[in-house]
Design a protein around this motif. Structure first.
Motif, PDB file in Angstrom:
ATOM      1  N   MET A   1       0.683   4.533  -2.455  1.00  0.00           N
ATOM      2  CA  MET A   1       0.583   5.591  -1.992  1.00  0.00           C
ATOM      3  C   MET A   1       1.619   6.641  -2.629  1.00  0.00           C
ATOM      4  O   MET A   1       1.236   7.640  -2.927  1.00  0.00           O
ATOM      5  CB  MET A   1       0.705   5.849  -0.410  1.00  0.00           C
ATOM      6  N   ALA A   2       3.016   5.982  -2.778  1.00  0.00           N
ATOM      7  CA  ALA A   2       3.869   7.134  -3.311  1.00  0.00           C
ATOM      8  C   ALA A   2       3.725   7.335  -5.067  1.00  0.00           C
ATOM      9  O   ALA A   2       3.781   8.303  -5.165  1.00  0.00           O
ATOM     10  CB  ALA A   2       5.081   6.089  -3.202  1.00  0.00           C
TER      11      ALA A   2
ATOM     12  N   PHE B   1       0.596   7.256  -6.177  1.00  0.00           N
ATOM     13  CA  PHE B   1      -0.688   8.096  -5.954  1.00  0.00           C
ATOM     14  C   PHE B   1      -0.301   9.386  -5.813  1.00  0.00           C
ATOM     15  O   PHE B   1      -0.818  10.376  -6.655  1.00  0.00           O
ATOM     16  CB  PHE B   1      -1.752   7.383  -4.856  1.00  0.00           C
ATOM     17  N   ALA B   2       0.257   9.771  -4.800  1.00  0.00           N
ATOM     18  CA  ALA B   2       1.082  11.007  -4.676  1.00  0.00           C
ATOM     19  C   ALA B   2       1.717  11.768  -5.917  1.00  0.00           C
ATOM     20  O   ALA B   2       1.215  13.094  -6.313  1.00  0.00           O
ATOM     21  CB  ALA B   2       2.157  11.438  -3.578  1.00  0.00           C
ATOM     22  N   LYS B   3       2.262  11.037  -6.994  1.00  0.00           N
ATOM     23  CA  LYS B   3       2.941  11.444  -8.209  1.00  0.00           C
ATOM     24  C   LYS B   3       1.635  11.944  -8.984  1.00  0.00           C
ATOM     25  O   LYS B   3       1.936  12.934  -9.658  1.00  0.00           O
ATOM     26  CB  LYS B   3       3.792  10.412  -8.466  1.00  0.00           C
TER      27      LYS B   3
ATOM     28  N   PHE C   1      -0.463  -2.155  -4.451  1.00  0.00           N
ATOM     29  CA  PHE C   1      -1.456  -2.819  -3.426  1.00  0.00           C
ATOM     30  C   PHE C   1      -2.250  -3.584  -4.167  1.00  0.00           C
ATOM     31  O   PHE C   1      -2.649  -4.661  -3.723  1.00  0.00           O
ATOM     32  CB  PHE C   1      -2.437  -1.359  -2.801  1.00  0.00           C
TER      33      PHE C   1
ATOM     34  N   LEU D   1       0.712  -1.096   0.046  1.00  0.00           N
ATOM     35  CA  LEU D   1      -0.061  -0.054   0.109  1.00  0.00           C
ATOM     36  C   LEU D   1       0.929   1.022  -0.027  1.00  0.00           C
ATOM     37  O   LEU D   1       0.459   2.178  -0.782  1.00  0.00           O
ATOM     38  CB  LEU D   1      -0.994   0.083   1.359  1.00  0.00           C
ATOM     39  N   THR D   2       1.904   1.252   0.691  1.00  0.00           N
ATOM     40  CA  THR D   2       2.570   2.544   0.814  1.00  0.00           C
ATOM     41  C   THR D   2       3.330   2.787  -0.373  1.00  0.00           C
ATOM     42  O   THR D   2       3.562   4.065  -0.843  1.00  0.00           O
ATOM     43  CB  THR D   2       4.019   2.144   1.957  1.00  0.00           C
TER      44      THR D   2
ATOM     45  N   GLN E   1       0.144  15.031  -7.799  1.00  0.00           N
ATOM     46  CA  GLN E   1       0.669  16.259  -7.808  1.00  0.00           C
ATOM     47  C   GLN E   1       0.936  16.517  -9.492  1.00  0.00           C
ATOM     48  O   GLN E   1       1.022  17.744  -9.766  1.00  0.00           O
ATOM     49  CB  GLN E   1       2.213  16.159  -7.344  1.00  0.00           C
TER      50      GLN E   1
END
Lengths: 165, 310
Positions: free
Chosen positions: B167-168, B170-172, B237, B163-164, B175
């Protein structure tokens, strides 16, 4: 089935149900809190994992330069990052970020935060009795790295506080 | 069907629902033992290094705020707790008190090492997975039900790690949308995206790497590796629900970290070790080495004649 076995099975079923609620809820909470804190101060140990997410364009960043030791000036000043002269310890990314946070706090007149960060930066970087500047640098990263083009303004000057023994 | 089985069916993720507990449980227990052995090695490597640092009250993270006023004594206690907790869990992984001690030691030491101006993430995954492993069940009379619980906790550890990475990714993407709408010159889909990241990092550290310099001067080279890397992160994920992809995705993510190390010089070796143990060593994927006569090992499949179908 004996009473003891039945009790054990019932309690293990209850535990399994609690676990079944807790584990997915934990993952969901971690995701929600992590995303909500994106770009803000993290709440350890929950991270947003937003690493290298914003592609740098023209950036303003803060750097530290040592201008003197005691009454002895250092010319040209020694920048943290360009390890030379009085700055010989290896560069640490945590210190680079601490300097940035200090510069940003000074620029935004957040005096309390700046006073918290100064000892961290001074202990990590500076020799005893050093005088130093925090400067803001503005540049496009690729141009700065390849051609060293940037502009610079002074944010604040300090003398390092004496160390606590 | 008894109540325990009904509940364990409820908590079991669908991806591991049809698997044979008696075959997989010993593999999962070996993974947990290996996890704590690696954590112990990490505790020695990390807790015995840079002994000179002491905490300042204004910057200590909340789990180590108590130690900031104790000077070097507090720091030494945190280091000793990390090593002792990891050692106890390595020797007694079946004991909850030992796993709890390992988690507390890991939480405290990582809070200490992140209390110097920036929170690094290379060991975060160990802290949270150590917390999740505290919930492993004790062996009970209903071995099948506790086996399901055991596997479920191990699966959630894997799901959390993956998942982490999502998340990385997803953040990219989030942004990227913002930067694209804001009209930035460089954003995720610009050929120069990775070059700008690498140059910015090199400026911070004031030194570069050969691979990184090649990417700055040849942006298309960076573009060719950056987008697949983002896809690898985004899909992580989802892969937790597909056991047969665990190993291949684990290797992919380790290669991603190896790439970051060679290009940017950033060493995420604790995360690489965790991926190797939990994702590449996934008990839910086909075993790499099967016992004599046991079907289904990856090597057995590779060495058997290729079935071209009809």
């Amino acid at each position: 089935m004996t009473d003891a076995t039945q009790n054990s099975t019932a309690s293990s079923g209850k535990r399994a149900r609690l676990l079944g609620l807790f584990l997915p809820a934990f993952l969901l909470c971690y995701f929600v809190v992590g995303v909500a804190r994106m770009g803000k101060t993290e709440f350890y140990p929950i991270g947003s994992w937003a690493m290298f997410s914003t592609v740098p364009n023209e950036v303003t960043t803060y750097r530290l330069r040592v201008t003197g030791i005691g009454v002895q000036p250092i010319a040209p000043p020694a920048y943290y990052g360009s390890q030379q002269g009085v700055l010989t310890a290896p560069v640490k990314i945590s210190t680079v970020f601490a300097i940035r946070r200090l510069g940003s706090a000074l620029d935004r007149h957040e005096t309390q935060l700046a006073e918290q960060l100064r000892p961290v930066v001074e202990r990590a970087v500076l020799p005893e009795g050093a005088t130093y500047d925090i400067v803001a640098q503005r540049y496009w990263p690729i141009e700065k790295w390849l051609h060293n083009r940037y502009s610079e303004t002074l944010v604040a000057s300090f003398r390092a506080e004496p160390r606590r023994k | 069907m008894n109540r325990a089985n009904a509940h364990s069916r409820f908590i079991r993720p669908r991806s591991i629902a049809g698997l044979d507990v008696t075959a997989i449980l010993p593999r999962a227990q070996r993974v947990v033992r290996l996890y704590y052995a690696v954590l112990f090695v990490l505790s020695l490597l990390q807790a015995l290094g840079s002994l000179d640092r002491s905490l300042s009250p204004g910057n200590a993270l909340w789990p180590v705020a108590w130690a900031a006023h104790l000077g070097i004594t507090g720091v030494l206690f945190i280091r000793a707790l990390f090593i002792a907790g990891a050692l106890a869990a390595m020797l007694k992984p079946e004991q909850r008190w030992a796993r709890l001690l390992a988690f507390v030691g890991c939480l405290e030491f990582n809070a200490f090492s992140n209390s110097f101006g920036k929170i690094n993430h290379s060991s975060h995954l160990w802290v949270v997975t150590a917390l999740l492993l505290v919930f492993l069940p004790k062996a009970s009379r209903d071995r099948r039900a506790s086996g399901h619980e055991y596997l479920t906790v191990v699966w959630y550890c894997q799901a959390f790690v993956l998942l982490t990475y999502s998340m990385a990714g997803f953040a990219k993407v989030v942004q990227a949308v913002g930067q694209w709408r804001g009209g930035d010159r460089y954003w995720l889909l610009s050929p120069e995206a990775l070059s700008a990241h690498v140059a910015s990092h090199f400026i911070d550290m004031d030194h570069g790497t050969t691979a990184g310099n090649a990417i700055i001067t040849h942006p298309w080279l960076g573009f060719a590796v950056f987008l697949p890397a983002v896809c690898l992160e985004l899909g992580a994920f989802g892969v937790s629900f597909v056991p047969r992809l665990h190993r291949i995705w684990g290797v992919g993510l380790i290669l991603l970290h190896a790439g970051i190390l060679s290009v940017m010089g950033l060493n995420f070796y604790p995360a690489m070790l965790l991926l190797a143990v939990l994702i590449c060593g996934s008990p839910f994927a086909a075993p790499l080495f099967a016992a004599r006569g046991e079907p289904g090992s990856v090597f057995q499949k590779l060495s058997s004649p290729i079935d071209l179908g009809r």
